[in-house]
Design a protein around this motif. Structure first.
Motif, PDB file in Angstrom:
ATOM      1  N   TYR A   1     -11.862  15.330   8.362  1.00 56.54           N
ATOM      2  CA  TYR A   1     -12.927  14.727   9.171  1.00 56.54           C
ATOM      3  C   TYR A   1     -13.776  15.762   9.893  1.00 56.54           C
ATOM      4  O   TYR A   1     -14.999  15.606   9.989  1.00 56.54           O
ATOM      5  CB  TYR A   1     -12.315  13.774  10.190  1.00 56.54           C
ATOM      6  CG  TYR A   1     -13.334  12.927  10.918  1.00 56.54           C
ATOM      7  CD1 TYR A   1     -13.952  11.857  10.285  1.00 56.54           C
ATOM      8  CD2 TYR A   1     -13.689  13.208  12.236  1.00 56.54           C
ATOM      9  CE1 TYR A   1     -14.889  11.076  10.943  1.00 56.54           C
ATOM     10  CE2 TYR A   1     -14.632  12.442  12.899  1.00 56.54           C
ATOM     11  CZ  TYR A   1     -15.233  11.375  12.254  1.00 56.54           C
ATOM     12  OH  TYR A   1     -16.162  10.620  12.909  1.00 56.54           O
ATOM     13  N   GLU A   2     -13.146  16.809  10.403  1.00 54.69           N
ATOM     14  CA  GLU A   2     -13.875  17.795  11.191  1.00 54.69           C
ATOM     15  C   GLU A   2     -14.343  18.987  10.353  1.00 54.69           C
ATOM     16  O   GLU A   2     -15.409  19.547  10.604  1.00 54.69           O
ATOM     17  CB  GLU A   2     -13.005  18.282  12.352  1.00 54.69           C
ATOM     18  CG  GLU A   2     -12.642  17.166  13.339  1.00 54.69           C
ATOM     19  CD  GLU A   2     -11.653  17.612  14.394  1.00 54.69           C
ATOM     20  OE1 GLU A   2     -11.381  18.839  14.484  1.00 54.69           O
ATOM     21  OE2 GLU A   2     -11.140  16.750  15.133  1.00 54.69           O
ATOM     22  N   GLN A   3     -13.539  19.362   9.341  1.00 51.23           N
ATOM     23  CA  GLN A   3     -13.888  20.512   8.516  1.00 51.23           C
ATOM     24  C   GLN A   3     -14.468  20.108   7.159  1.00 51.23           C
ATOM     25  O   GLN A   3     -14.907  20.974   6.391  1.00 51.23           O
ATOM     26  CB  GLN A   3     -12.651  21.389   8.308  1.00 51.23           C
ATOM     27  CG  GLN A   3     -12.023  21.878   9.606  1.00 51.23           C
ATOM     28  CD  GLN A   3     -10.675  22.559   9.380  1.00 51.23           C
ATOM     29  OE1 GLN A   3     -10.417  23.124   8.325  1.00 51.23           O
ATOM     30  NE2 GLN A   3      -9.806  22.478  10.376  1.00 51.23           N
ATOM     31  N   ASN A   4     -14.445  18.814   6.842  1.00 56.45           N
ATOM     32  CA  ASN A   4     -14.958  18.297   5.568  1.00 56.45           C
ATOM     33  C   ASN A   4     -14.295  18.980   4.368  1.00 56.45           C
ATOM     34  O   ASN A   4     -14.924  19.198   3.324  1.00 56.45           O
ATOM     35  CB  ASN A   4     -16.478  18.475   5.508  1.00 56.45           C
ATOM     36  CG  ASN A   4     -17.174  17.884   6.726  1.00 56.45           C
ATOM     37  OD1 ASN A   4     -17.035  16.701   7.021  1.00 56.45           O
ATOM     38  ND2 ASN A   4     -17.915  18.719   7.452  1.00 56.45           N
ATOM     39  N   ASP A   5     -13.013  19.278   4.549  1.00 55.41           N
ATOM     40  CA  ASP A   5     -12.235  19.977   3.528  1.00 55.41           C
ATOM     41  C   ASP A   5     -11.220  18.995   2.938  1.00 55.41           C
ATOM     42  O   ASP A   5     -10.288  18.563   3.619  1.00 55.41           O
ATOM     43  CB  ASP A   5     -11.528  21.182   4.160  1.00 55.41           C
ATOM     44  CG  ASP A   5     -10.675  21.948   3.163  1.00 55.41           C
ATOM     45  OD1 ASP A   5     -10.592  21.547   1.978  1.00 55.41           O
ATOM     46  OD2 ASP A   5     -10.061  22.957   3.570  1.00 55.41           O
ATOM     47  N   PHE A   6     -11.394  18.638   1.672  1.00 57.30           N
ATOM     48  CA  PHE A   6     -10.524  17.670   1.013  1.00 57.30           C
ATOM     49  C   PHE A   6      -9.670  18.324  -0.071  1.00 57.30           C
ATOM     50  O   PHE A   6      -9.235  17.655  -1.009  1.00 57.30           O
ATOM     51  CB  PHE A   6     -11.369  16.539   0.411  1.00 57.30           C
ATOM     52  CG  PHE A   6     -12.053  15.687   1.438  1.00 57.30           C
ATOM     53  CD1 PHE A   6     -11.481  14.495   1.867  1.00 57.30           C
ATOM     54  CD2 PHE A   6     -13.264  16.087   1.992  1.00 57.30           C
ATOM     55  CE1 PHE A   6     -12.105  13.704   2.817  1.00 57.30           C
ATOM     56  CE2 PHE A   6     -13.902  15.304   2.942  1.00 57.30           C
ATOM     57  CZ  PHE A   6     -13.321  14.112   3.356  1.00 57.30           C
ATOM     58  N   SER A   7      -9.433  19.625   0.066  1.00 58.71           N
ATOM     59  CA  SER A   7      -8.637  20.339  -0.934  1.00 58.71           C
ATOM     60  C   SER A   7      -7.179  19.895  -0.913  1.00 58.71           C
ATOM     61  O   SER A   7      -6.479  20.012  -1.921  1.00 58.71           O
ATOM     62  CB  SER A   7      -8.742  21.849  -0.718  1.00 58.71           C
ATOM     63  OG  SER A   7      -8.293  22.204   0.593  1.00 58.71           O
ATOM     64  N   ARG A   8      -6.711  19.401   0.228  1.00 59.44           N
ATOM     65  CA  ARG A   8      -5.348  18.861   0.347  1.00 59.44           C
ATOM     66  C   ARG A   8      -5.471  17.459   0.954  1.00 59.44           C
ATOM     67  O   ARG A   8      -5.171  17.253   2.118  1.00 59.44           O
ATOM     68  CB  ARG A   8      -4.474  19.765   1.210  1.00 59.44           C
ATOM     69  CG  ARG A   8      -4.297  21.170   0.672  1.00 59.44           C
ATOM     70  CD  ARG A   8      -3.479  22.012   1.632  1.00 59.44           C
ATOM     71  NE  ARG A   8      -2.139  21.470   1.819  1.00 59.44           N
ATOM     72  CZ  ARG A   8      -1.350  21.757   2.848  1.00 59.44           C
ATOM     73  NH1 ARG A   8      -1.771  22.584   3.795  1.00 59.44           N
ATOM     74  NH2 ARG A   8      -0.150  21.231   2.955  1.00 59.44           N
ATOM     75  N   PRO A   9      -5.904  16.500   0.183  1.00 61.81           N
ATOM     76  CA  PRO A   9      -6.260  15.195   0.745  1.00 61.81           C
ATOM     77  C   PRO A   9      -5.051  14.350   1.155  1.00 61.81           C
ATOM     78  O   PRO A   9      -3.989  14.408   0.540  1.00 61.81           O
ATOM     79  CB  PRO A   9      -7.016  14.526  -0.408  1.00 61.81           C
ATOM     80  CG  PRO A   9      -6.386  15.115  -1.633  1.00 61.81           C
ATOM     81  CD  PRO A   9      -6.094  16.546  -1.272  1.00 61.81           C
ATOM     82  N   SER A  10      -5.258  13.581   2.188  1.00 63.65           N
ATOM     83  CA  SER A  10      -4.327  12.526   2.582  1.00 63.65           C
ATOM     84  C   SER A  10      -5.077  11.215   2.407  1.00 63.65           C
ATOM     85  O   SER A  10      -6.226  11.098   2.832  1.00 63.65           O
ATOM     86  CB  SER A  10      -3.895  12.712   4.042  1.00 63.65           C
ATOM     87  OG  SER A  10      -3.199  13.939   4.207  1.00 63.65           O
TER      88      SER A  10
ATOM     89  N   ASN B   1       0.845  -1.194   0.000  1.00 60.74           N
ATOM     90  CA  ASN B   1       0.000   0.000   0.000  1.00 60.74           C
ATOM     91  C   ASN B   1       0.880   1.243   0.000  1.00 60.74           C
ATOM     92  O   ASN B   1       2.008   1.227   0.519  1.00 60.74           O
ATOM     93  CB  ASN B   1      -0.917   0.024   1.220  1.00 60.74           C
ATOM     94  CG  ASN B   1      -1.912  -1.126   1.209  1.00 60.74           C
ATOM     95  OD1 ASN B   1      -2.266  -1.633   0.153  1.00 60.74           O
ATOM     96  ND2 ASN B   1      -2.354  -1.536   2.381  1.00 60.74           N
ATOM     97  N   THR B   2       0.380   2.305  -0.563  1.00 64.16           N
ATOM     98  CA  THR B   2       1.074   3.590  -0.586  1.00 64.16           C
ATOM     99  C   THR B   2       0.226   4.608   0.159  1.00 64.16           C
ATOM    100  O   THR B   2      -0.994   4.658  -0.036  1.00 64.16           O
ATOM    101  CB  THR B   2       1.300   4.070  -2.031  1.00 64.16           C
ATOM    102  OG1 THR B   2       2.085   3.101  -2.735  1.00 64.16           O
ATOM    103  CG2 THR B   2       2.011   5.420  -2.060  1.00 64.16           C
ATOM    104  N   PHE B   3       0.859   5.384   1.026  1.00 62.81           N
ATOM    105  CA  PHE B   3       0.118   6.424   1.738  1.00 62.81           C
ATOM    106  C   PHE B   3       0.653   7.784   1.336  1.00 62.81           C
ATOM    107  O   PHE B   3       1.871   8.022   1.381  1.00 62.81           O
ATOM    108  CB  PHE B   3       0.244   6.247   3.257  1.00 62.81           C
ATOM    109  CG  PHE B   3      -0.549   7.274   4.022  1.00 62.81           C
ATOM    110  CD1 PHE B   3      -1.915   7.135   4.178  1.00 62.81           C
ATOM    111  CD2 PHE B   3       0.072   8.386   4.570  1.00 62.81           C
ATOM    112  CE1 PHE B   3      -2.660   8.084   4.864  1.00 62.81           C
ATOM    113  CE2 PHE B   3      -0.656   9.347   5.256  1.00 62.81           C
ATOM    114  CZ  PHE B   3      -2.020   9.190   5.403  1.00 62.81           C
ATOM    115  N   HIS B   4      -0.251   8.664   0.951  1.00 60.98           N
ATOM    116  CA  HIS B   4       0.132  10.024   0.547  1.00 60.98           C
ATOM    117  C   HIS B   4      -0.525  11.039   1.476  1.00 60.98           C
ATOM    118  O   HIS B   4      -1.724  10.943   1.767  1.00 60.98           O
ATOM    119  CB  HIS B   4      -0.311  10.319  -0.886  1.00 60.98           C
ATOM    120  CG  HIS B   4       0.023  11.705  -1.331  1.00 60.98           C
ATOM    121  ND1 HIS B   4       1.195  12.015  -1.993  1.00 60.98           N
ATOM    122  CD2 HIS B   4      -0.651  12.892  -1.167  1.00 60.98           C
ATOM    123  CE1 HIS B   4       1.229  13.312  -2.230  1.00 60.98           C
ATOM    124  NE2 HIS B   4       0.125  13.865  -1.744  1.00 60.98           N
ATOM    125  N   SER B   5       0.237  12.011   1.921  1.00 49.46           N
ATOM    126  CA  SER B   5      -0.325  13.091   2.727  1.00 49.46           C
ATOM    127  C   SER B   5       0.170  14.428   2.214  1.00 49.46           C
ATOM    128  O   SER B   5       1.354  14.586   1.893  1.00 49.46           O
ATOM    129  CB  SER B   5       0.060  12.937   4.201  1.00 49.46           C
ATOM    130  OG  SER B   5      -0.505  13.998   4.955  1.00 49.46           O
TER     131      SER B   5
END
Length: 248
Positions: free
Chosen positions: A88-97, A71-75
């Motif tokens: 999770y708290e702000q529902n902001d996925f503009s910089r997804p991990s 698996n590869t994890f990107h943050s």
């Protein structure tokens, strides 16, 4: 009940193993039938839910881009707590991990996947309450949010991993926390059963015992989540019921 024919069928057995969510199963059966000790252990919080995408790519070998039996994890953040809070708290996925896994590269078995195609999965955290509210109030906004998260993830994939990934993507399906709840019967869309907090861990954690005669739990919330712990939890119960020692 068969949901297509609405016919009901009754099954009986000397021993019943329940792999439903224990809290949900107890409510279906009647919580008052369980002992106070078991009811106390059933009072757990659920783990966080998720957003996932299953994609099929064609005429490309993902091994050429660094993918394989792992698996590869990107943050997009140095601080994973900050990344979690933003999504999770702000529902902001503009910089997804997110995590990337390639199921067709994990095994030699192809299944139904054509030879010129490969499967890739993207997975990240998502807030159940937020998606539940969207699902119930505005289906268009719900679908737009799912598409927006996908686009954010694919932008990262094309920038850092596979240029022109979208051009090779011939199929994709997205799932949200409410998808988990509808199709997998996961209360609150949970990913891994009960939340592994100090309160839910330790010697007082729920196990296979239910206080009902010949009725046993076998689930992430009555054992532990993940592939290896799932095997271990099931093997422990088998060993307990059969007397066949299979664990060293």
């Amino acid at each position: 009940m068969d949901l297509t024919t609405h016919q009901t069928h009754e099954f009986t057995g000397d021993t019943v193993i329940c792999n439903l969510d224990p809290k949900r199963a107890a409510k279906m059966i009647g919580e008052e039938l369980f002992s106070k000790t078991v009811r106390r252990k059933l009072n757990y919080e659920y783990s966080a839910s998720n957003y996932m995408v299953y994609c099929v790519v064609k005429d490309i070998d993902l091994r050429d881009y660094g993918f394989g039996k792992w698996n590869t994890f990107h943050s997009e953040h140095l601080d994973l707590n900050e990344a979690f809070a933003q999504m999770y708290e702000q529902n902001d996925f503009s910089r997804p991990s997110f995590a990337i896994t390639t199921p067709t590269l994990l095994t030699e078995a192809r299944g139904d996947c054509p030879e010129d195609c490969q499967i890739v999965e993207f997975l990240t955290v998502a807030n159940y309450s937020y998606f539940k509210q969207l699902w119930e109030s505005d289906r268009k906004a719900y679908r737009q949010k799912k598409q927006g998260i996908l686009d954010s993830i694919l932008d990262v994939v094309e920038k850092h991993y596979v240029p022109n990934f979208r051009k090779h993507m011939v199929f994709h399906v997205t799932g949200s926390p409410t998808t988990n709840e509808r199709f997998c019967w996961c209360p609150n869309g949970n990913s891994y059963g009960s939340s592994l907090t100090p309160r839910n861990m330790g010697v007082d954690r729920l196990n296979h015992e239910t206080s009902l005669n010949n009725f046993y739990f076998c689930n992430a919330s009555s054992g532990y989540p993940g592939f290896a712990p799932t095997f271990w939890t099931g093997a422990l119960l088998y060993q307990r019921l059969s007397g066949d020692a299979i664990l060293g």
